[in-house]
Design an enzyme around this catalytic site. Structure first.
Site, PDB file in Angstrom:
ATOM      1  CG  ASP A  59      23.687  23.706 -28.407  1.00 43.63           C
ATOM      2  OD1 ASP A  59      22.735  23.424 -27.668  1.00 43.63           O
ATOM      3  OD2 ASP A  59      24.343  24.750 -28.306  1.00 43.63           O
TER       4      ASP A  59
ATOM      5  CG  HIS B 119      21.112  25.563 -25.334  1.00 46.23           C
ATOM      6  ND1 HIS B 119      22.327  25.345 -25.948  1.00 46.23           N
ATOM      7  CD2 HIS B 119      21.368  26.408 -24.304  1.00 46.23           C
ATOM      8  CE1 HIS B 119      23.274  26.025 -25.303  1.00 46.23           C
ATOM      9  NE2 HIS B 119      22.723  26.685 -24.302  1.00 46.23           N
TER      10      HIS B 119
ATOM     11  CB  SER C  95      24.666  29.146 -23.935  1.00 40.14           C
ATOM     12  OG  SER C  95      25.052  27.940 -23.343  1.00 40.14           O
TER      13      SER C  95
END
Length: 755
Positions: free
Chosen positions: A144, A209, A538
């Site tokens: 990520d 994220h 996600s």
């Protein structure tokens, strides 16, 4: 004369410039992933030396015209390397013996508190979650944007040291001296290639994220978590006592395929148990052209469970990403929590929506003028991209939603033009899926149905008015769960005979750990904002990664296929009201939208039976796909002669779901289940096929087991009772015992999908 000479000189200049640019273009180096044949056992020298031997001899490994030639060497998930090559060098390398394929660099996008309780994970000594050990001892690797290691979600209270098998490294420890770096929670952290500032820079999250997904999968318990007073409670990941290994392969939202493969290679070498991949892969590419599929095949061979995002391209059919059968492909669904705002019109009608903007000085009741700039059909005005200040100042503005991620910007535009509030209405395709975004003004995101009624009200009266009422966190909203509109749909173009997605998990308005981010600059300076809400596959993917870690911790010897089977066959097809799960239009969700169903962790750890799979079965399946010996070799890293083994069709793969491309003739397939429940168990086949036009016969209709890990096989014969139905059909095969229901979806695709 001077004019002709000038023209001639100009033409010569342009011709020379074009030739120079052509030469420059040909000499410009680009990044490639180079896939090689398996290395000969008799080869000598290091892997890096072997890789360098493939580079053109005329140019050295390091050159002053562009830096290092070899960027990454891959050893575990791919035989090959990443390098910077000119077009001529790339063409020369393609023709070399031992070179299978060159993949030009591409950049893949990211697929971007209450969820444990919604999934039945509750604290307490008698609860299944506590008995499971919270994923203790399992290592989850996340590819990520990095992590904010100082966040309280990554504290290591109650966690043991890393397992002895762990071989990873931590760039935080060497940089930060252990302060806010690696511990017994975050046991490894590395950054790769373009995702790293330099070779020693730590993998700090620059997008938010990675911190969000890591805490969703395995964040430790943090009390009093909320987002600006909303969704208050104890935050944790699905496997709060699992270890985390961080592989930063994305810089902000750009993820280079070269760095992704390097991260996967390192994760396998380091010894992770579960891989969480919230990045969208190539849409529908044949598996040997899909580097993610190739690399994760090797991860599967090493016993690593891979959880991957289905993608955010729904509700269009055939948009699945990460669809290889050795991966768990995860769709996104809703929960029963809403951050409620209510639109109250001047005629008394009320419509519920959502927004994280919940001011304490609630001025509900004050009706303001209501305007719809796009009432005449101008698409820019409908989305509030172009506004006239005189038209919107001091008014509540109705706007049609733009793409995911632009909702806050729409509110900023309305606010900049003096608007007093915004009602954000869905497009028709987005249905009832609404986002709790952190708007900068009073706002309410409402469904398409609600927005259409609000627009009709504006048209019906000369002086429409509205106000927005802020109701805060509301639990028990219904229907829940449902499938989010953006969640990518099957069938999987690369292999339409395998049902994808596999499973649905929570992916809407998920509260998890937050890092200051350039992706949300309006909140980058808010140091009090330690948690945030995000939506996407996600977010659903790390939920399933954490659940897989819990299953793995309780059943350490189970294969990735067995864990996947347990998750799929124990899932729910009914919502919390006991009716079939719905899609974004509140119609019955198809298996192509939700996979086998919505995950049920407490049943996944005790599934009764599992459909297991290994490398040999996948190879037979790949041969059956018609990829040829070379295509299968590219995926498996083995020299395969498909003509010498028994290839199988997609329907014959021992998968926990069944897609039957049924025409006029009946089709019979074989399945094998392994008893992982009580030693002495009896299961009876129950077929649930609503369509009377379809006949499903199971032989034998009963399975008797006398020991754990005993395997038994059965056949399923599917036929049309009459003329084939154009629309196809869906149903379920259930193996029912006194303690378990082991359910497998049966899908007969629409006729146009079969042709």
């Amino acid at each position: 004369m001077r004019t002709k000479t000038s023209r001639h000189l100009a033409l010569l200049f342009l011709s020379s410039l074009a030739a120079l640019l052509a030469v420059s273009s040909a000499q410009e180096r680009k990044n490639y992933v180079v896939h090689l044949e398996p290395r000969d056992d008799g080869s000598t020298g290091s892997v890096e030396e072997w890789h360098r031997s493939f580079l053109p001899e005329a140019t050295p490994d390091s050159a002053g015209d562009g830096g290092p030639r070899i960027i990454h060497s891959y050893t575990h998930v791919l035989n090959g390397f990443a390098a910077r090559l000119t077009e001529a060098e790339a063409e020369s390398l393609r023709s070399k013996e031992g070179c299978l394929r060159l993949y030009p660099e591409e950049f893949l996008p990211l697929a971007t508190t209450h969820s444990p309780g919604f999934l039945g994970l509750h604290l307490g000594k008698d609860g299944f979650w506590s008995r499971s050990g919270f994923g203790r001892g399992v290592v989850i690797g996340l590819l990520d944007t990095g992590i904010l290691p100082s966040h309280p979600s990554f504290g290591d209270a109650g966690l043991p040291p890393p397992p002895k098998k762990w071989k990873g490294t931590c760039q935080f420890r060497s940089i930060a001296g252990g302060r806010g770096g690696c511990n017994n929670k975050v046991i490894g952290a590395r950054a790769f290639g373009s995702a790293a500032i330099n070779d020693t820079a730590p993998p700090v999250d620059d997008a938010g994220h990675g911190t969000h997904t890591a805490s969703t999968a395995a964040g430790n318990f943090v009390q009093n978590a909320d987002v600006r007073g909303n969704a208050h409670g104890t935050a944790s990941g699905m496997a709060p006592h699992a270890h985390l290994a961080i592989y930063k392969v994305c810089a902000r939202s750009r993820c280079s395929i070269m760095d992704i493969i390097a991260g996967l290679d390192a994760a396998v070498k380091d010894g992770v148990d579960v891989l969480s991949f919230s990045i969208s892969a190539t849409d529908g590419a044949q598996f040997n052209y899909d580097l993610i599929a190739v690399a994760t095949f090797k991860a599967m061979e090493h016993g690593i469970f891979v959880s991957a995002a289905a993608g955010n391209d729904g509700p269009v059919a055939g948009t699945i990403r990460n669809g290889a059968p050795w991966m768990l492909t995860v769709a996104a669904g809703t929960m029963d929590r809403a951050i409620r705002t209510t639109v109250r019109l001047g005629n008394g009608q009320e419509f519920d929506g959502e927004s994280l903007f919940q001011p304490r000085n609630n001025t509900a009741g004050r009706q303001l003028p209501l305007v719809f700039p796009g009432r005449n059909g101008d698409p820019d005005a409908r989305g509030c991209s172009t506004l006239v200040e005189a038209e919107v100042r001091g008014k509540v503005v109705l706007c049609e939603s733009l793409s995911i991620g632009e909702h806050v910007e729409q509110g900023q535009t309305v606010s900049a033009y003096g608007g007093a509030g915004m009602i954000l209405m869905n497009k028709a395709a987005e249905g009832y899926t609404t986002f709790a975004d952190a708007h900068v003004l009073p706002a309410s995101h409402v469904s398409y149905a609600a927005g259409s009624k609000i627009a009709a009200y504006i048209k019906s009266t000369p002086k429409p008015t509205a106000t927005i009422v802020f109701r805060g966190t509301v639990m028990g909203s219904s229907p829940a769960p449902s499938v989010a509109f953006f969640s990518s749909r099957g069938p999987n173009k690369a292999s339409p005979g395998i049902l994808k997605p596999d499973i649905t998990g929570p992916g809407m308005n998920i509260l998890a750990a937050w890092a200051p981010s350039e992706m949300h600059p309006e909140f980058a300076d808010d140091v009090s904002l330690t948690f945030f809400m995000e939506s996407g596959t996600s977010m659903s993917t790390p939920h399933l990664s954490g659940i897989a870690a819990i299953v793995k911790s309780m059943h350490p010897s189970w294969s990735p296929a067995a864990i996947k089977s347990a998750i799929m066959t124990s899932s729910n097809t009914a919502d919390h009201a006991g009716v079939p799960i719905k899609d974004e239009q509140y119609r019955r969700a198809s298996f192509y939208s939700m996979g086998a169903g919505y995950v049920n962790p407490s049943r996944a750890v005790d599934p009764g039976l599992v459909y297991d799979l290994g490398t040999d079965e996948y190879i037979a399946y790949l041969c059956g796909l018609g990829l040829g010996d070379d295509g299968v070799k590219e995926i498996t890293g083995r020299r395969i002669a498909c003509g010498k083994l028994k290839a199988i069709t997609e329907a014959e793969l021992n998968y926990p779901s069944l897609v039957v491309k049924l025409l006029s003739q009946p089709i019979t397939v074989r399945r094998t289940v392994t008893n992982v429940g009580k030693a002495s168990s009896v299961y009876t086949a129950v077929v649930d096929m609503p369509s009377k036009e379809v006949s499903v016969v199971v032989r034998p209709p009963m399975l008797r087991f006398s020991r754990v890990n005993e395997k038994q096989s059965f056949t399923v014969t599917v036929r049309w009772n009459g003329k084939p139905a154009v629309a196809g059909a869906e149903g379920n095969l259930k193996w029912v015992s006194d303690d378990h229901v082991v359910r497998s979806p049966i899908v007969i695709p629409p006729a146009k999908a079969v042709a």
